[in-house]
Design a protein around this motif. Structure first.
Motif, PDB file in Angstrom:
ATOM      1  N   ARG A  18       0.818  -1.235   0.000  1.00  0.00           N
ATOM      2  CA  ARG A  18       0.000   0.000   0.000  1.00  0.00           C
ATOM      3  C   ARG A  18       0.840   1.268   0.000  1.00  0.00           C
ATOM      4  O   ARG A  18       0.430   2.314   0.524  1.00  0.00           O
ATOM      5  CB  ARG A  18      -0.996  -0.006   1.172  1.00  0.00           C
ATOM      6  N   LYS A  19       2.004   1.205  -0.593  1.00  0.00           N
ATOM      7  CA  LYS A  19       2.889   2.371  -0.643  1.00  0.00           C
ATOM      8  C   LYS A  19       2.220   3.554  -1.353  1.00  0.00           C
ATOM      9  O   LYS A  19       2.308   4.696  -0.908  1.00  0.00           O
ATOM     10  CB  LYS A  19       4.201   2.007  -1.357  1.00  0.00           C
ATOM     11  N   THR A  20       1.551   3.260  -2.474  1.00  0.00           N
ATOM     12  CA  THR A  20       0.914   4.337  -3.243  1.00  0.00           C
ATOM     13  C   THR A  20      -0.199   4.995  -2.442  1.00  0.00           C
ATOM     14  O   THR A  20      -0.363   6.222  -2.483  1.00  0.00           O
ATOM     15  CB  THR A  20       0.357   3.786  -4.570  1.00  0.00           C
ATOM     16  N   ASP A  21      -0.972   4.200  -1.696  1.00  0.00           N
ATOM     17  CA  ASP A  21      -2.040   4.776  -0.863  1.00  0.00           C
ATOM     18  C   ASP A  21      -1.465   5.730   0.174  1.00  0.00           C
ATOM     19  O   ASP A  21      -2.011   6.814   0.421  1.00  0.00           O
ATOM     20  CB  ASP A  21      -2.811   3.664  -0.153  1.00  0.00           C
ATOM     21  N   TYR A  22      -0.364   5.331   0.785  1.00  0.00           N
ATOM     22  CA  TYR A  22       0.281   6.207   1.770  1.00  0.00           C
ATOM     23  C   TYR A  22       0.746   7.506   1.114  1.00  0.00           C
ATOM     24  O   TYR A  22       0.562   8.600   1.657  1.00  0.00           O
ATOM     25  CB  TYR A  22       1.471   5.495   2.414  1.00  0.00           C
ATOM     26  N   LEU A  23       1.356   7.389  -0.062  1.00  0.00           N
ATOM     27  CA  LEU A  23       1.856   8.586  -0.752  1.00  0.00           C
ATOM     28  C   LEU A  23       0.723   9.545  -1.084  1.00  0.00           C
ATOM     29  O   LEU A  23       0.867  10.775  -0.955  1.00  0.00           O
ATOM     30  CB  LEU A  23       2.587   8.190  -2.036  1.00  0.00           C
ATOM     31  N   GLU A  24      -0.401   9.009  -1.537  1.00  0.00           N
ATOM     32  CA  GLU A  24      -1.525   9.869  -1.914  1.00  0.00           C
ATOM     33  C   GLU A  24      -2.042  10.661  -0.723  1.00  0.00           C
ATOM     34  O   GLU A  24      -2.325  11.863  -0.832  1.00  0.00           O
ATOM     35  CB  GLU A  24      -2.643   9.026  -2.528  1.00  0.00           C
ATOM     36  N   ILE A  25      -2.139  10.004   0.425  1.00  0.00           N
ATOM     37  CA  ILE A  25      -2.604  10.704   1.627  1.00  0.00           C
ATOM     38  C   ILE A  25      -1.577  11.732   2.088  1.00  0.00           C
ATOM     39  O   ILE A  25      -1.925  12.868   2.442  1.00  0.00           O
ATOM     40  CB  ILE A  25      -2.909   9.693   2.746  1.00  0.00           C
ATOM     41  N   LEU A  26      -0.315  11.350   2.069  1.00  0.00           N
ATOM     42  CA  LEU A  26       0.737  12.287   2.471  1.00  0.00           C
ATOM     43  C   LEU A  26       0.744  13.526   1.581  1.00  0.00           C
ATOM     44  O   LEU A  26       0.937  14.651   2.059  1.00  0.00           O
ATOM     45  CB  LEU A  26       2.098  11.591   2.431  1.00  0.00           C
ATOM     46  N   GLN A  27       0.532  13.328   0.278  1.00  0.00           N
ATOM     47  CA  GLN A  27       0.493  14.471  -0.631  1.00  0.00           C
ATOM     48  C   GLN A  27      -0.696  15.373  -0.315  1.00  0.00           C
ATOM     49  O   GLN A  27      -0.561  16.606  -0.318  1.00  0.00           O
ATOM     50  CB  GLN A  27       0.416  14.000  -2.087  1.00  0.00           C
ATOM     51  N   SER A  34      -8.100  -6.101  -4.716  1.00  0.00           N
ATOM     52  CA  SER A  34      -9.046  -4.982  -4.650  1.00  0.00           C
ATOM     53  C   SER A  34      -8.634  -3.837  -5.572  1.00  0.00           C
ATOM     54  O   SER A  34      -9.486  -3.160  -6.154  1.00  0.00           O
ATOM     55  CB  SER A  34      -9.167  -4.476  -3.206  1.00  0.00           C
ATOM     56  N   VAL A  35      -7.336  -3.623  -5.734  1.00  0.00           N
ATOM     57  CA  VAL A  35      -6.843  -2.526  -6.572  1.00  0.00           C
ATOM     58  C   VAL A  35      -7.010  -2.838  -8.058  1.00  0.00           C
ATOM     59  O   VAL A  35      -7.467  -1.999  -8.840  1.00  0.00           O
ATOM     60  CB  VAL A  35      -5.360  -2.228  -6.252  1.00  0.00           C
ATOM     61  N   TYR A  36      -6.657  -4.052  -8.459  1.00  0.00           N
ATOM     62  CA  TYR A  36      -6.656  -4.395  -9.884  1.00  0.00           C
ATOM     63  C   TYR A  36      -8.023  -4.830 -10.405  1.00  0.00           C
ATOM     64  O   TYR A  36      -8.222  -4.867 -11.625  1.00  0.00           O
ATOM     65  CB  TYR A  36      -5.619  -5.491 -10.160  1.00  0.00           C
ATOM     66  N   GLU A  37      -8.956  -5.139  -9.520  1.00  0.00           N
ATOM     67  CA  GLU A  37     -10.317  -5.527  -9.913  1.00  0.00           C
ATOM     68  C   GLU A  37     -10.307  -6.501 -11.098  1.00  0.00           C
ATOM     69  O   GLU A  37     -10.838  -6.213 -12.169  1.00  0.00           O
ATOM     70  CB  GLU A  37     -11.132  -4.289 -10.272  1.00  0.00           C
ATOM     71  N   PRO A  38      -9.716  -7.681 -10.928  1.00  0.00           N
ATOM     72  CA  PRO A  38      -9.531  -8.598 -12.058  1.00  0.00           C
ATOM     73  C   PRO A  38     -10.836  -9.055 -12.710  1.00  0.00           C
ATOM     74  O   PRO A  38     -10.850  -9.376 -13.902  1.00  0.00           O
ATOM     75  CB  PRO A  38      -8.784  -9.778 -11.430  1.00  0.00           C
ATOM     76  N   GLU A  39     -11.935  -9.062 -11.967  1.00  0.00           N
ATOM     77  CA  GLU A  39     -13.208  -9.465 -12.562  1.00  0.00           C
ATOM     78  C   GLU A  39     -13.651  -8.495 -13.655  1.00  0.00           C
ATOM     79  O   GLU A  39     -14.373  -8.881 -14.580  1.00  0.00           O
ATOM     80  CB  GLU A  39     -14.304  -9.546 -11.486  1.00  0.00           C
ATOM     81  N   LEU A  40     -13.212  -7.243 -13.551  1.00  0.00           N
ATOM     82  CA  LEU A  40     -13.587  -6.230 -14.549  1.00  0.00           C
ATOM     83  C   LEU A  40     -12.616  -6.182 -15.725  1.00  0.00           C
ATOM     84  O   LEU A  40     -12.956  -5.659 -16.786  1.00  0.00           O
ATOM     85  CB  LEU A  40     -13.644  -4.842 -13.889  1.00  0.00           C
ATOM     86  N   TYR A  41     -11.408  -6.705 -15.539  1.00  0.00           N
ATOM     87  CA  TYR A  41     -10.369  -6.588 -16.565  1.00  0.00           C
ATOM     88  C   TYR A  41      -9.763  -7.958 -16.877  1.00  0.00           C
ATOM     89  O   TYR A  41      -8.552  -8.111 -16.953  1.00  0.00           O
ATOM     90  CB  TYR A  41      -9.280  -5.615 -16.097  1.00  0.00           C
ATOM     91  N   THR A  42     -10.632  -8.938 -17.060  1.00  0.00           N
ATOM     92  CA  THR A  42     -10.184 -10.314 -17.278  1.00  0.00           C
ATOM     93  C   THR A  42      -9.276 -10.436 -18.498  1.00  0.00           C
ATOM     94  O   THR A  42      -8.239 -11.101 -18.449  1.00  0.00           O
ATOM     95  CB  THR A  42     -11.398 -11.246 -17.447  1.00  0.00           C
ATOM     96  N   ASP A  43      -9.657  -9.796 -19.607  1.00  0.00           N
ATOM     97  CA  ASP A  43      -8.859  -9.909 -20.829  1.00  0.00           C
ATOM     98  C   ASP A  43      -7.475  -9.304 -20.651  1.00  0.00           C
ATOM     99  O   ASP A  43      -6.467  -9.884 -21.088  1.00  0.00           O
ATOM    100  CB  ASP A  43      -9.584  -9.228 -22.001  1.00  0.00           C
TER     101      ASP A  43
END
Length: 361
Positions: A158-167, A260-269
């Motif tokens: 979750r590095k990106t999530d932390y960065l977004e909040i810090l920003q 949860s981030v990549y939502e593979p059910e929506l982007y199967t292809d």
């Protein structure tokens, strides 16, 4: 045409872009790929028309291409004039018109609009001069040598999530993956639109300008390439000497987070295409398990296998090359982790200030 009728040509370095209506007369495709921030697209040619004129130039000749261009543009001049007039009715300021290199397209439009009473200027060198100025500015930041804090950890921590909040909280974050439109792996562009090198450099330059007064930068640990984008030396060199904050997170929490981030059910292809590319980098046994799990839509098992047998070993190997100081944080809950990361950043900032004072004395 007299000198009085000629369109004035302005150098990028000698003008303040916000003082003008910026008019980009290149094709929509060129504009979408890269344009000056705040510019208005008033294309002389469509994408198809531009290609047709270019083909005519190459295969038949310059004069024939000019005649074709004239026949395409003439019916559009009234439309272009009305577009500029509407802009001027909203805010009254002169027009700065540009094309790719400050050539025929921008000059012809500026000339006609000036004849119609518009206050028009042509940007010398076109979008190319703007691009060169950004590259030169990034070289300038290379000379500043500000210290870096690097947030690192295995995939899914979750590095990106932390960065977004810090920003959002005002910390001097450079969110490189956001600027690149890519998450930094072979699955990095699933569900998002990647950026070109030009777009990335422009976004980075803008953010560095915003952080001009910052005493240090915070980034996520990245390789030299993020998707289609290469990181500039000012980032790579800063990363080499950075203070590192290393995050660890329980394995299954990483698995759940990635799904949860990549939502593979929506982007199967898209997931399937990425797995096909990755297969050759896996052992036959792991590849078979992964592809079988994909057929069963068992995405958590796919993530488990890829983390254990591919991404984690690669990360551990890469991490061994860095010898700079590191703060280790074992995190179980996100909010607790955020507080500990803030404290680690404050400690790093204090050490930077102390080092700077000692160097000055």
């Amino acid at each position: 045409m007299t000198d009085q009728d000629a369109v004035p040509v302005i150098k990028l370095q000698s003008c303040e872009l916000s003082d003008y209506h910026l008019i980009d007369v290149r094709s929509p495709g060129e504009f979408e790929e890269f344009h000056i921030e705040g510019a208005n697209s008033v294309p002389l040619f469509t994408n198809e028309e531009r290609a047709e004129v270019g083909t005519t130039y190459k295969q038949i000749g310059k004069e024939e291409a000019k005649e074709l261009g004239l026949s395409i543009v003439s019916p559009k001049l009234s439309w272009m004039f009305n577009n500029l007039k509407q802009l001027n009715d909203t805010i009254d300021k002169p027009f700065l018109i540009y094309c790719a290199r400050g050539g025929m397209r921008s000059k012809s439009v500026a000339t006609v609009m000036k004849m119609m009473g518009m206050s028009c200027y042509q940007l010398e060198g076109g979008i190319r001069s703007y691009r060169k100025s950004i590259v030169a500015s990034l070289d300038h930041y290379q000379e500043q040598s500000k210290p870096f804090v690097v947030l690192e950890g295995l995939t899914g921590t979750r590095k990106t999530d932390y960065l977004e909040i810090l920003q959002e909280e005002g910390y001097p974050v450079l969110n490189l993956e956001q600027m690149a439109g890519h998450r930094g792996s072979i699955f990095g562009q699933v569900g998002i639109e990647g950026k070109s090198q030009k777009q990335f450099d422009q976004a980075l330059f803008k953010r560095l300008q915003e952080l001009e007064e910052a005493s240090f930068y915070i980034i996520e640990s990245e390789s030299k390439r993020i998707g289609r984008v290469l990181l500039p030396d000012c980032i790579l060199d800063g990363k080499e000497q950075a203070h590192r904050i290393h995050i660890t997170l329980p394995f299954e929490k990483r698995v759940n987070y990635i799904c949860s981030v990549y939502e593979p059910e929506l982007y199967t292809d898209e997931i399937g295409e990425a797995l096909s590319k990755l297969q050759k980098r896996l052992t036959p046994t792991v590849a078979e398990i992964v592809m079988d799990a994909f057929k069963r839509s068992d995405y958590k098992e796919i993530v488990r296998q890829l983390l254990q047998h591919y991404y984690d070993p690669r990360y551990d190997h890469a991490a061994k090359q860095y010898q700079s100081s590191v703060t280790e944080l074992s995190i179980d809950h996100f909010e607790t982790g955020l507080k500990r990361i803030r404290s680690a950043i404050q400690e790093a900032e204090a050490s930077f200030a102390c080092a700077s004072t000692m160097n000055k004395s």
